[in-house]
Design a protein around this motif. Structure first.
Motif, PDB file in Angstrom:
ATOM      1  N   PRO A 172       2.820 -10.737 -17.495  1.00 51.23           N
ATOM      2  CA  PRO A 172       2.053 -11.116 -16.056  1.00 51.23           C
ATOM      3  C   PRO A 172       2.763 -10.758 -14.834  1.00 51.23           C
ATOM      4  O   PRO A 172       3.901 -10.981 -14.523  1.00 51.23           O
ATOM      5  CB  PRO A 172       1.806 -12.489 -16.227  1.00 51.23           C
ATOM      6  CG  PRO A 172       2.494 -13.087 -17.486  1.00 51.23           C
ATOM      7  CD  PRO A 172       3.245 -12.142 -17.927  1.00 51.23           C
ATOM      8  N   ALA A 173       2.188  -9.633 -14.127  1.00 48.55           N
ATOM      9  CA  ALA A 173       3.063  -9.131 -13.020  1.00 48.55           C
ATOM     10  C   ALA A 173       2.035  -8.039 -12.282  1.00 48.55           C
ATOM     11  O   ALA A 173       0.595  -8.213 -12.551  1.00 48.55           O
ATOM     12  CB  ALA A 173       3.915  -8.114 -13.485  1.00 48.55           C
ATOM     13  N   PHE A 174       2.465  -7.539 -11.246  1.00 48.09           N
ATOM     14  CA  PHE A 174       1.686  -6.762 -10.245  1.00 48.09           C
ATOM     15  C   PHE A 174       0.228  -7.420  -9.623  1.00 48.09           C
ATOM     16  O   PHE A 174      -0.781  -6.753 -10.123  1.00 48.09           O
ATOM     17  CB  PHE A 174       1.367  -5.293 -10.902  1.00 48.09           C
ATOM     18  CG  PHE A 174       2.524  -4.675 -11.347  1.00 48.09           C
ATOM     19  CD1 PHE A 174       3.263  -3.717 -10.387  1.00 48.09           C
ATOM     20  CD2 PHE A 174       3.233  -4.855 -12.534  1.00 48.09           C
ATOM     21  CE1 PHE A 174       4.499  -2.895 -10.915  1.00 48.09           C
ATOM     22  CE2 PHE A 174       4.331  -4.274 -12.911  1.00 48.09           C
ATOM     23  CZ  PHE A 174       4.952  -3.107 -11.941  1.00 48.09           C
ATOM     24  N   PRO A 175       0.513  -8.687  -9.017  1.00 49.82           N
ATOM     25  CA  PRO A 175      -0.909  -9.187  -8.575  1.00 49.82           C
ATOM     26  C   PRO A 175      -1.463  -8.464  -7.401  1.00 49.82           C
ATOM     27  O   PRO A 175      -2.615  -8.026  -7.375  1.00 49.82           O
ATOM     28  CB  PRO A 175      -0.305 -10.621  -8.132  1.00 49.82           C
ATOM     29  CG  PRO A 175       1.228 -10.371  -7.975  1.00 49.82           C
ATOM     30  CD  PRO A 175       1.449  -9.267  -8.724  1.00 49.82           C
ATOM     31  N   ALA A 176      -0.566  -8.449  -6.347  1.00 46.15           N
ATOM     32  CA  ALA A 176      -1.201  -7.743  -5.041  1.00 46.15           C
ATOM     33  C   ALA A 176       0.072  -7.939  -4.115  1.00 46.15           C
ATOM     34  O   ALA A 176       0.913  -8.633  -4.254  1.00 46.15           O
ATOM     35  CB  ALA A 176      -2.125  -8.379  -4.362  1.00 46.15           C
ATOM     36  N   LYS A 177       0.192  -7.122  -2.975  1.00 52.26           N
ATOM     37  CA  LYS A 177       1.153  -7.144  -2.034  1.00 52.26           C
ATOM     38  C   LYS A 177       1.066  -8.390  -1.252  1.00 52.26           C
ATOM     39  O   LYS A 177       0.087  -9.182  -1.027  1.00 52.26           O
ATOM     40  CB  LYS A 177       1.218  -6.352  -0.964  1.00 52.26           C
ATOM     41  CG  LYS A 177       1.364  -4.657  -1.654  1.00 52.26           C
ATOM     42  CD  LYS A 177       3.083  -4.698  -1.810  1.00 52.26           C
ATOM     43  CE  LYS A 177       3.330  -2.898  -2.137  1.00 52.26           C
ATOM     44  NZ  LYS A 177       4.754  -3.077  -2.400  1.00 52.26           N
ATOM     45  N   SER A 178       2.409  -9.038  -0.949  1.00 53.68           N
ATOM     46  CA  SER A 178       2.351 -10.256  -0.238  1.00 53.68           C
ATOM     47  C   SER A 178       1.765 -10.012   1.088  1.00 53.68           C
ATOM     48  O   SER A 178       1.770  -8.865   1.675  1.00 53.68           O
ATOM     49  CB  SER A 178       3.968 -10.647   0.222  1.00 53.68           C
ATOM     50  OG  SER A 178       4.074 -11.494   1.231  1.00 53.68           O
ATOM     51  N   PRO A 179       0.852 -11.052   1.730  1.00 56.35           N
ATOM     52  CA  PRO A 179       0.340 -11.086   2.935  1.00 56.35           C
ATOM     53  C   PRO A 179       1.412 -10.902   4.008  1.00 56.35           C
ATOM     54  O   PRO A 179       1.080 -10.824   5.289  1.00 56.35           O
ATOM     55  CB  PRO A 179      -0.441 -12.295   2.857  1.00 56.35           C
ATOM     56  CG  PRO A 179       0.132 -13.235   1.846  1.00 56.35           C
ATOM     57  CD  PRO A 179       0.800 -12.577   0.951  1.00 56.35           C
ATOM     58  N   ASN A 180       2.603 -11.213   3.872  1.00 58.69           N
ATOM     59  CA  ASN A 180       3.498 -11.287   4.916  1.00 58.69           C
ATOM     60  C   ASN A 180       4.100  -9.904   5.306  1.00 58.69           C
ATOM     61  O   ASN A 180       4.815  -9.531   4.574  1.00 58.69           O
ATOM     62  CB  ASN A 180       4.764 -12.040   4.469  1.00 58.69           C
ATOM     63  CG  ASN A 180       5.597 -12.407   5.651  1.00 58.69           C
ATOM     64  OD1 ASN A 180       5.687 -11.878   6.551  1.00 58.69           O
ATOM     65  ND2 ASN A 180       6.272 -13.871   5.641  1.00 58.69           N
ATOM     66  N   PRO A 181       4.079  -9.535   6.436  1.00 58.01           N
ATOM     67  CA  PRO A 181       4.478  -8.037   6.678  1.00 58.01           C
ATOM     68  C   PRO A 181       5.991  -8.066   6.953  1.00 58.01           C
ATOM     69  O   PRO A 181       6.355  -6.967   7.026  1.00 58.01           O
ATOM     70  CB  PRO A 181       3.684  -7.798   8.025  1.00 58.01           C
ATOM     71  CG  PRO A 181       3.399  -9.049   8.651  1.00 58.01           C
ATOM     72  CD  PRO A 181       3.130  -9.705   7.471  1.00 58.01           C
ATOM     73  N   GLY A 182       6.879  -9.102   7.004  1.00 58.34           N
ATOM     74  CA  GLY A 182       8.013  -9.346   7.018  1.00 58.34           C
ATOM     75  C   GLY A 182       8.597  -8.929   5.772  1.00 58.34           C
ATOM     76  O   GLY A 182       9.926  -8.661   5.366  1.00 58.34           O
ATOM     77  N   LYS A 183       7.722  -8.940   4.764  1.00 58.16           N
ATOM     78  CA  LYS A 183       8.353  -8.682   3.293  1.00 58.16           C
ATOM     79  C   LYS A 183       8.031  -7.420   2.622  1.00 58.16           C
ATOM     80  O   LYS A 183       9.056  -6.747   2.142  1.00 58.16           O
ATOM     81  CB  LYS A 183       7.875  -9.462   2.240  1.00 58.16           C
ATOM     82  CG  LYS A 183       8.316 -11.311   2.375  1.00 58.16           C
ATOM     83  CD  LYS A 183       7.526 -11.688   1.352  1.00 58.16           C
ATOM     84  CE  LYS A 183       8.111 -13.446   1.153  1.00 58.16           C
ATOM     85  NZ  LYS A 183       7.700 -14.226   0.137  1.00 58.16           N
TER      86      LYS A 183
END
Length: 336
Positions: free
Chosen positions: A62-73
């Motif tokens: 289970p992996a590669f869901p989507a990018k974090s919504p936080n642009p700091g990450k």
């Protein structure tokens, strides 16, 4: 007595353990013998199931869901060098096994983005675009040992494959315990408490975006509630996958107890045992590539690299990390 299937199974497990992801609090020295023996007692019989049948080893991750919504990450909404290198690493694991076990191995990436995207604030359209690029990367890199599996690929639910809200609810109805039961289970063990705290931290960090105008205390309360719901969905997804892939060797991008059916693995170097390609950026430094948050990369003076018109990764000198470590620690402490 000589047992070829057992010996091959041990070698296969050793390949997995080369990328073993352990808790950051664990002893940094070689794995303790009792820990290794416990992992072997759980995993070798499962691996041997495939070897004795002469079948490819079946991995599920289970992996590669989507990018974090936080642009700091992260540096964008689409896969970048962090995902590309991670996919190559997974394909290499299977290829390395095939060097001494002719049937080889294949790995199914079971994306959990669709599973809890509505909880973490990631739109289904963003998830679809992210998954489409992951699929193209697998094809372009000829990563023949890898395949993708999403919630909409599950045929056990009698629902339209694009009705994502209905699919999520069916998964919860059929495979999840109540939120109260999940929270109670987590609080009963050190591992559960650690997981709850780690996911709460993730939810807090993801919510601490530039446009967030509320208080940190309110966001922390919300993050704790979201963490239980994310874990509920994650465990429901795990239960569904156990039924879809009953004999598969279950890999995880999180550290796992030695007695677990899951084995935690790294896909690329990182100083944080919890960071992933979709919660960080790839940083080329000192002849290698490591994962860190975008904010930390920028604090270290890293230079952004574009590829095909898209942000790809960062580059910096190895000395820059040491010089600016105090700034990173100070920032991390302020956001703890």
């Amino acid at each position: 007595m000589n047992n070829p299937s057992f010996d091959i199974s041990v070698n296969i497990l050793n390949e997995i353990l080369k990328v073993h992801r352990r808790d950051i609090q664990s002893d940094k020295s070689d794995m303790h013998s009792h820990e290794l023996e416990l992992i072997r007692s759980v995993q070798i019989p499962r691996i041997q199931h495939f070897v004795e049948a002469g079948k490819p080893i079946e991995f599920v991750l289970p992996a590669f869901p989507a990018k974090s919504p936080n642009p700091g990450k992260v540096i964008g909404r689409l896969p970048d060098l962090a995902e590309r290198l991670s996919l190559q690493s997974l394909d290499k694991l299977c290829a390395d096994i095939q060097r001494f076990y002719t049937p080889g191995a294949h790995l199914t990436i079971c994306s959990d983005g669709r599973v809890f995207g509505d909880v973490i604030g990631v739109d289904d359209n963003d998830i679809s675009q992210y998954q489409a690029v992951i699929g193209r990367l697998i094809a372009q890199k000829h990563a023949d040992h890898l395949r993708l599996y999403n919630l909409e690929d599950c045929t056990r639910f009698n629902a339209p494959s694009r009705d994502f809200d209905t699919l999520r609810q069916l998964m919860i109805d059929n495979h999840a315990d109540s939120l109260f039961a999940i929270k109670s289970t987590l609080m009963k063990s050190d591992e559960g408490v650690a997981l709850y705290r780690a996911i709460s931290r993730f939810m807090f960090e993801d919510g601490l975006t530039p446009d967030y105008s509320g208080s940190r205390t309110a966001l922390q309360r919300k993050a704790k509630l979201m963490a239980v719901e994310v874990i509920q969905r994650s465990w429901a997804w795990g239960d569904l996958l156990a039924k879809e892939f009953p004999h598969a060797i279950r890999l995880s991008i999180h550290p796992q107890a030695p007695s677990s059916l899951k084995i935690g693995i790294h896909m690329m170097p990182t100083h944080d045992c919890w960071i992933t390609p979709w919660h960080g950026v790839a940083v080329e430094t000192g002849g290698r590539v490591v994962l860190m948050s975008r904010k930390n990369a920028q604090l270290c003076g890293a230079r952004l690299v574009m590829q095909d018109g898209q942000p790809s990764h960062y580059v910096m000198a190895a000395s820059q990390v040491d010089e600016l470590t105090p700034a990173i620690v100070q920032w991390q402490g302020a956001h703890a």
